[in-house]
Structures are given as structure tokens and as C-alpha cells.
Design an enzyme around this catalytic site. Structure first.
Site, PDB file in Angstrom:
ATOM      1  N   ALA A   1      -5.553  67.282  30.334  1.00 45.27           N
ATOM      2  CA  ALA A   1      -4.168  67.536  29.925  1.00 45.27           C
ATOM      3  C   ALA A   1      -3.552  66.397  29.140  1.00 45.27           C
ATOM      4  O   ALA A   1      -2.478  66.560  28.557  1.00 45.27           O
ATOM      5  CB  ALA A   1      -3.310  67.816  31.169  1.00 45.27           C
TER       6      ALA A   1
ATOM      7  N   ARG B   1      -3.283  57.069  21.784  1.00 47.67           N
ATOM      8  CA  ARG B   1      -3.958  56.036  20.992  1.00 47.67           C
ATOM      9  C   ARG B   1      -4.965  56.626  19.999  1.00 47.67           C
ATOM     10  O   ARG B   1      -5.421  55.928  19.085  1.00 47.67           O
ATOM     11  CB  ARG B   1      -4.652  55.039  21.928  1.00 47.67           C
ATOM     12  CG  ARG B   1      -3.686  54.031  22.551  1.00 47.67           C
ATOM     13  CD  ARG B   1      -4.400  53.096  23.496  1.00 47.67           C
ATOM     14  NE  ARG B   1      -4.654  53.717  24.781  1.00 47.67           N
ATOM     15  CZ  ARG B   1      -5.370  53.158  25.761  1.00 47.67           C
ATOM     16  NH1 ARG B   1      -5.933  51.972  25.564  1.00 47.67           N
ATOM     17  NH2 ARG B   1      -5.550  53.780  26.906  1.00 47.67           N
TER      18      ARG B   1
ATOM     19  N   GLU C   1      -5.389  50.948  40.855  1.00 46.52           N
ATOM     20  CA  GLU C   1      -5.212  50.972  39.409  1.00 46.52           C
ATOM     21  C   GLU C   1      -4.904  49.560  38.919  1.00 46.52           C
ATOM     22  O   GLU C   1      -4.267  48.764  39.623  1.00 46.52           O
ATOM     23  CB  GLU C   1      -4.076  51.919  39.029  1.00 46.52           C
ATOM     24  CG  GLU C   1      -4.306  53.365  39.404  1.00 46.52           C
ATOM     25  CD  GLU C   1      -5.500  53.972  38.717  1.00 46.52           C
ATOM     26  OE1 GLU C   1      -5.766  53.621  37.544  1.00 46.52           O
ATOM     27  OE2 GLU C   1      -6.183  54.797  39.342  1.00 46.52           O
TER      28      GLU C   1
ATOM     29  N   TYR D   1     -29.116  78.879 -10.166  1.00 45.46           N
ATOM     30  CA  TYR D   1     -28.295  79.444  -9.106  1.00 45.46           C
ATOM     31  C   TYR D   1     -28.851  80.813  -8.742  1.00 45.46           C
ATOM     32  O   TYR D   1     -29.016  81.685  -9.606  1.00 45.46           O
ATOM     33  CB  TYR D   1     -26.837  79.596  -9.533  1.00 45.46           C
ATOM     34  CG  TYR D   1     -26.042  80.409  -8.535  1.00 45.46           C
ATOM     35  CD1 TYR D   1     -25.733  79.877  -7.285  1.00 45.46           C
ATOM     36  CD2 TYR D   1     -25.645  81.706  -8.812  1.00 45.46           C
ATOM     37  CE1 TYR D   1     -25.034  80.623  -6.345  1.00 45.46           C
ATOM     38  CE2 TYR D   1     -24.946  82.463  -7.884  1.00 45.46           C
ATOM     39  CZ  TYR D   1     -24.649  81.909  -6.647  1.00 45.46           C
ATOM     40  OH  TYR D   1     -23.974  82.660  -5.722  1.00 45.46           O
TER      41      TYR D   1
ATOM     42  N   ASN E   1     -41.890  83.516 -10.336  1.00 46.44           N
ATOM     43  CA  ASN E   1     -41.512  82.204 -10.854  1.00 46.44           C
ATOM     44  C   ASN E   1     -40.197  82.338 -11.610  1.00 46.44           C
ATOM     45  O   ASN E   1     -40.076  83.150 -12.536  1.00 46.44           O
ATOM     46  CB  ASN E   1     -42.595  81.653 -11.785  1.00 46.44           C
ATOM     47  CG  ASN E   1     -42.314  80.214 -12.190  1.00 46.44           C
ATOM     48  OD1 ASN E   1     -42.714  79.275 -11.516  1.00 46.44           O
ATOM     49  ND2 ASN E   1     -41.614  80.046 -13.302  1.00 46.44           N
TER      50      ASN E   1
ATOM     51  N   ALA F   1     -36.321  77.309 -15.345  1.00 47.13           N
ATOM     52  CA  ALA F   1     -35.166  76.416 -15.282  1.00 47.13           C
ATOM     53  C   ALA F   1     -33.929  77.058 -15.895  1.00 47.13           C
ATOM     54  O   ALA F   1     -34.007  77.819 -16.846  1.00 47.13           O
ATOM     55  CB  ALA F   1     -35.489  75.110 -16.009  1.00 47.13           C
TER      56      ALA F   1
ATOM     57  N   TYR G   1     -21.380  88.037  -9.393  1.00 49.16           N
ATOM     58  CA  TYR G   1     -19.970  88.285  -9.069  1.00 49.16           C
ATOM     59  C   TYR G   1     -19.228  88.768 -10.302  1.00 49.16           C
ATOM     60  O   TYR G   1     -19.257  88.120 -11.356  1.00 49.16           O
ATOM     61  CB  TYR G   1     -19.353  86.981  -8.543  1.00 49.16           C
ATOM     62  CG  TYR G   1     -17.937  87.090  -8.050  1.00 49.16           C
ATOM     63  CD1 TYR G   1     -17.528  88.142  -7.235  1.00 49.16           C
ATOM     64  CD2 TYR G   1     -17.000  86.110  -8.375  1.00 49.16           C
ATOM     65  CE1 TYR G   1     -16.230  88.216  -6.762  1.00 49.16           C
ATOM     66  CE2 TYR G   1     -15.697  86.170  -7.907  1.00 49.16           C
ATOM     67  CZ  TYR G   1     -15.314  87.231  -7.106  1.00 49.16           C
ATOM     68  OH  TYR G   1     -14.025  87.303  -6.636  1.00 49.16           O
TER      69      TYR G   1
ATOM     70  N   ARG H   1     -32.828  88.277 -27.014  1.00 53.57           N
ATOM     71  CA  ARG H   1     -32.458  87.248 -27.983  1.00 53.57           C
ATOM     72  C   ARG H   1     -32.150  87.869 -29.346  1.00 53.57           C
ATOM     73  O   ARG H   1     -32.834  88.782 -29.804  1.00 53.57           O
ATOM     74  CB  ARG H   1     -33.601  86.240 -28.146  1.00 53.57           C
ATOM     75  CG  ARG H   1     -33.863  85.384 -26.920  1.00 53.57           C
ATOM     76  CD  ARG H   1     -34.739  84.205 -27.290  1.00 53.57           C
ATOM     77  NE  ARG H   1     -36.021  84.651 -27.794  1.00 53.57           N
ATOM     78  CZ  ARG H   1     -37.186  84.442 -27.191  1.00 53.57           C
ATOM     79  NH1 ARG H   1     -37.213  83.811 -26.040  1.00 53.57           N
ATOM     80  NH2 ARG H   1     -38.309  84.844 -27.733  1.00 53.57           N
TER      81      ARG H   1
END
Length: 504
Positions: free
Chosen positions: A14, A19, A161, A372, A383, A386, A393, A446
Site C-alpha cells: 500500500a 523516494r 524500529e 520490407y 529468394n 535486395a 497497406y 519495366r
């Protein structure tokens, strides 16, 4: 067959802990996998108490919520106004009028207390048939602590005490650890006789011992085997000290079971973590929550794992993982981030500067660098080149991407979900894939390349680029003139032979 002992545990939690200088109640400060009060409750668990009562006061709502999460069997008891430890225990027992047998009282801020010590205290108390037993410890510096005052025959006379102690009593180095066992009926009776005639104007639970001695009851002292177990926490400095002591205890325990810790001083392992024999933990590593590390796995250096499973033989290097599963022989890092529900199958690889969220990386599949992966399933042996981004999203919803077995994703690719790349399919580097790629096909988006000659000279005159282009142009022109005079190389890459005739 003997009847099981009736036991009640009372935890005093309690206090405000001024401190600590914190909005968080003192007993809720975390320390290597549990809060301070959580460690105390774990130490008392082997007693198999009939009930556990936790006296709450400052921050009562926070403490009560925490108890519901970590110790649902514990009952909070509100001490609305704090009038001392005796007052707190009296309120607790009033909430459990049928409590009988042994009452064990623990302070809520002694996180190094071992279950073995609590069990031994209670066993000694019950074997002696004592009215009360106090846990004591011999310390070098007793400042701020209550002293154990013994009688001439070595028995307990009283607990004093510090603020009420005489100069002779202040010299005593045997201190009260704030941990007790009582006979329930005798404790109730003594609590009703407590006075507030002391420096603080409070009901001291320690005065119960003097009252019991005065009536001829048996009171006992049980000395803790290690004084550090009895250390409490009053401020952030003491909290850090206790954390280091617990770290050393945990680390020593794991090393003695066959785990290698290359630098124990910089290795922090929660009490809730599990390590198998022959696991290796390198320096500057934190293992937290429900993390498990399998045999032969290597974790670290510079790694933090939270609630993460690392299977046998895996390697996790300079990585951060939360709620991830890393399969046997898999490889993670350096500088990888595994977010919740990232799952690597056996021998999968997640490499440098790769982030994975809510995705499965198939057996032997590789995401080596700069990518990501979110909301995806990647098949075995695939594979991922890079700078590949799984675009999951759309601003409102998350969508899933599936990569088939042994598929090959070229560098700098965007996979715009929902999309599927079939087994054995290829995606050309630099593509933005928005439609499914059938098994074995090549997906490419591309645009055709075109070169605008002389653009730099016209649009960037006077720049370093323009100067470099001009020099390169002169070199090309000179090489072309030389070929015209001396003859161009033949198809095999050779110049004119000795039998050729050169014209001037």
C-alpha cells in the site's frame, strides 16, 4: 494421513514510495520479467496458501489491475489511509475472518526473496509451534532498518524500529527483513492491542512480537541464508542495485545448467525466459518476456528478443525481435527487425536491414538485405532480392502477398498486395507487380530504356558532370581515331597481326 496446513499470505503493497519519485506505485516498478510485487508473489507461490491477500493503497487501481493480470488468485484489500504495517495486516485479516493456521506476512518490495527461504521460514515456524517467527539477516550496514533485539538466552525479545532505537540497539547488525509467520488466532488478538505510541504515531506490526513475548508465547527468529534476499527498494538507485544482483543470480543459474554467456555483465535475462543447454548468448543482449532459446542457438551480440522463440542451431545477430518464431538453423541479422507474428521456418534467412511483420518465411527461403516483408507467405527456397517491398497497406486495409516455392524476386521490386507469384516464377528487377505471376513465368513491368544524347551538356553546362562527360567524349573520339589508323581488333579481340599492312 495428516491434514494440510491452512495458510494465508498477506503482502503489504500500500505504500506510496515517495523516494521513487514516480507516478507508478513503487511495487509496480519492473525488474527482469516481473514487477517488485510480482517477484514477491512468486516467492510465496510454493506455500500453496488457501488465500493470498494484497493490501493496496496508493495507486490502488493500478495495483489491482496488475494483480488481475499476473495473479488472479490474489485478493486486493484496500487500506484507504495508511496507519502502519499493523493496521494494514489487521485490515487484511478483517477481510478474511475465517483465516486460520499460519499467516505469512511479506513486504511487497523485496524482489530478491527466494521461494526456498519463504518455505524454510514457514516450515521452521510450524515445526516449532511458535506463535510468531521473524526472518532476520546479518548485514554490514543496518542503517534505516529495524533491529532484532535478543534476550540473554538468544531468543527474540523485541523488534525495534531505527527511529525508536537506543544507541546500543542501533549498533545491532541483525535486522528485521519484514517477513513473518504468525499463528492466525494469536496474531488477531495481538493486533487488537497495538498502540500508536511511537515516533510515527502508527500501528507497528513489529510490536506484536513484544506483546507475544510478554504473555509467554514462543517467538522465534529464522536467519536468511543470504542477506541480499531481504533487501528492499526505496528509490531508483536501490532499484538498479537490486536489478544487477538479480541479473547476476539469473545468469549464474543459467551458466550452471550448461548455457554459455560470453559476457554476463552485459547480458540481461528475465526470470520468465527459458534457455536450453549449449545455447550461446553473446554480449550486450537482452532476453525478455516468454523468450526461449534452443540448444546450440547463438543469440547476440547486441540483440534484444521479447517473447520470441529461437529454435535449435539458429543464429540471431544484432537484431531486435518481438513475438517472433525463428526456426531451427535459421539466420537473422545483422540489423534485422522481426515484428509480431514473424515466422521463419527451418534454415530460412532474414539478413541485413530487413523488417518482417506478420509473415512466414518458408524453409530455406532467403530475404538477404534491405527489404520490407509484411503480411506475406514466402514459399520454401524462394529468394527475395535486395530492396524488395511488400506493399501491404492501402491506407485502410492490410493485404496479403504469396510467393511460391523456389520463386525468384529481382532487386528493387514492389509487390503490390493482394498478389501472388507462382512457384518457380521470376520477377525482373525494378518491377512493380500488381497482378499475379503464373508458376514458371517471368513478371516484368519495366518501361523501355531510352538515352537522350547530349542532355548534360545542354541542361547542366559548367558542372562537374558536364566536364567529366566532355573528357570521356574526347577519350572515345581518340580511341575511334586510333582504330581508324591502326585497324580495329578482329573478332577475337586481337589487333592487326604482323602480316597485316598498315596504311599511313
Amino acid at each position: 494421513m495428516s491434514q494440510p496446513r491452512l495458510r494465508t499470505v498477506v503482502v503489504l503493497a500500500a505504500g506510496e514510495g515517495k523516494r521513487m519519485k514516480s507516478a507508478i506505485p513503487k511495487v509496480l516498478h519492473p525488474m527482469l520479467g516481473r514487477t517488485l510485487v510480482g517477484h514477491v508473489l512468486a516467492a510465496a507461490a510454493p506455500l500453496a496458501a488457501e488465500r493470498t491477500l494484497v493490501v493496496v493503497g496508493h495507486g490502488a487501481d493500478q495495483v489491482t489491475t496488475h494483480l488481475a493480470e499476473v495473479a488472479a488468485e490474489a485478493d486486493p484489500v484496500l487500506q484507504a489511509e495508511q496507519h502502519g504495517t499493523g493496521h494494514a495486516v489487521r485490515i487484511a485479516l478483517e477481510s478474511a475472518p475465517d483465516a486460520a493456521g499460519t499467516v505469512v506476512v511479506l513486504n511487497g518490495d523485496v524482489p530478491l526473496l527466494r521461494p526456498e527461504t519463504v518455505t524454510a521460514l514457514v516450515a521452521a515456524h510450524e515445526a516449532a509451534g511458535a506463535a510468531a517467527t521473524v526472518l532476520a539477516a546479518e548485514v554490514t550496514d543496518p542503517s534505516g532498518l529495524g533491529r532484532i533485539v535478543r534476550s540473554e538466552n538468544g531468543g527474540l525479545e523485541q523488534i525495534v524500529e531505527e527511529r525508536d532505537a537506543s544507541p546500543a540497539q542501533l549498533a545491532i547488525r541483525e535486522i528485521n527483513a519484514g517477513i513473518y509467520a504468525f499463528d492466525a488466532a494469536l496474531l488477531r488478538d495481538a493486533l487488537g492491542k497495538l498502540s500508536t505510541d511511537n515516533d510515527q504515531g502508527e500501528e507497528y506490526l513489529t510490536d506484536v512480537f513484544g506483546l507475544l513475548v510478554s504473555t509467554g508465547e514462543t517467538v522465534a527468529v529464522h536467519v536468511a541464508p543470504d542477506a541480499t534476499e531481504t533487501l528492499g527498494c526505496n528509490d531508483r538507485v536501490e532499484l538498479a542495485t537490486l536489478r544487477r544482483l538479480l541479473r547476476d543470480r539469473i545468469n549464474e543459474g543459467w551458466m550452471r545448467t550448461g548455457v554459455t554467456l560470453l559476457d554476463p555483465a552485459t547480458t540481461w535475462i528475465d526470470v520468465t525466459v527459458t534457455l536450453d543447454r549449449d545455447a550461446i548468448v553473446d554480449q550486450n543482449t537482452q532476453l525478455r518476456g516468454a523468450t526461449t532459446v534452443g540448444s546450440g542457438a547463438t543469440v547476440g551480440p547486441d540483440t534484444t528478443l521479447i517473447d520470441t522463440t529461437v529454435a535449435a542451431g539458429a543464429t540471431v545477430l544484432r537484431a531486435h525481435a518481438v513475438g517472433a518464431v525463428i526456426g531451427a538453423g535459421a539466420s537473422v541479422g545483422p540489423y534485422a527487425y522481426l515484428r509480431p507474428e514473424a515466422k521463419l521456418r527451418d534454415r530460412a534467412k532474414v539478413g541485413t536491414f530487413v523488417e518482417v511483420k506478420k509473415s512466414e518465411i518458408g524453409e530455406g527461403a532467403k530475404v538477404p538485405h534491405l527489404s520490407y516483408v509484411g503480411d506475406a507467405t514466402i514459399g520454401a527456397q524462394a529468394n527475395i532480392g535486395a530492396a524488395t517491398i511488400f506493399v501491404n497497406y492501402d491506407g485502410v486495409n492490410k493485404h496479403h502477398t504469396t510467393i511460391g516455392e523456389a520463386a525468384f524476386i529481382g532487386c528493387d521490386t514492389n509487390l503490390v498486395a493482394p498478389v501472388e507469384v507462382g512457384a518457380g516464377a521470376y520477377v525482373a528487377a525494378g518491377s512493380a507487380i500488381t497482378s499475379d505471376v503464373p508458376p514458371g513465368a517471368l513478371g516484368v513491368t519495366r518501361a523501355e530504356q531510352r538515352n537522350v544524347e547530349g542532355w548534360v551538356a545542354r541542361r547542366r553546362p559548367g558542372t562537374k558532370s558536364a566536364a567529366a562527360a566532355e573528357r570521356a567524349g574526347r577519350m572515345v573520339a581518340g580511341a575511334s581515331e586510333g582504330e581508324a589508323i591502326h585497324g580495329a581488333p578482329d573478332a577475337g579481340g586481337r589487333g592487326p597481326t604482323s602480316g597485316d599492312t598498315a596504311t599511313e
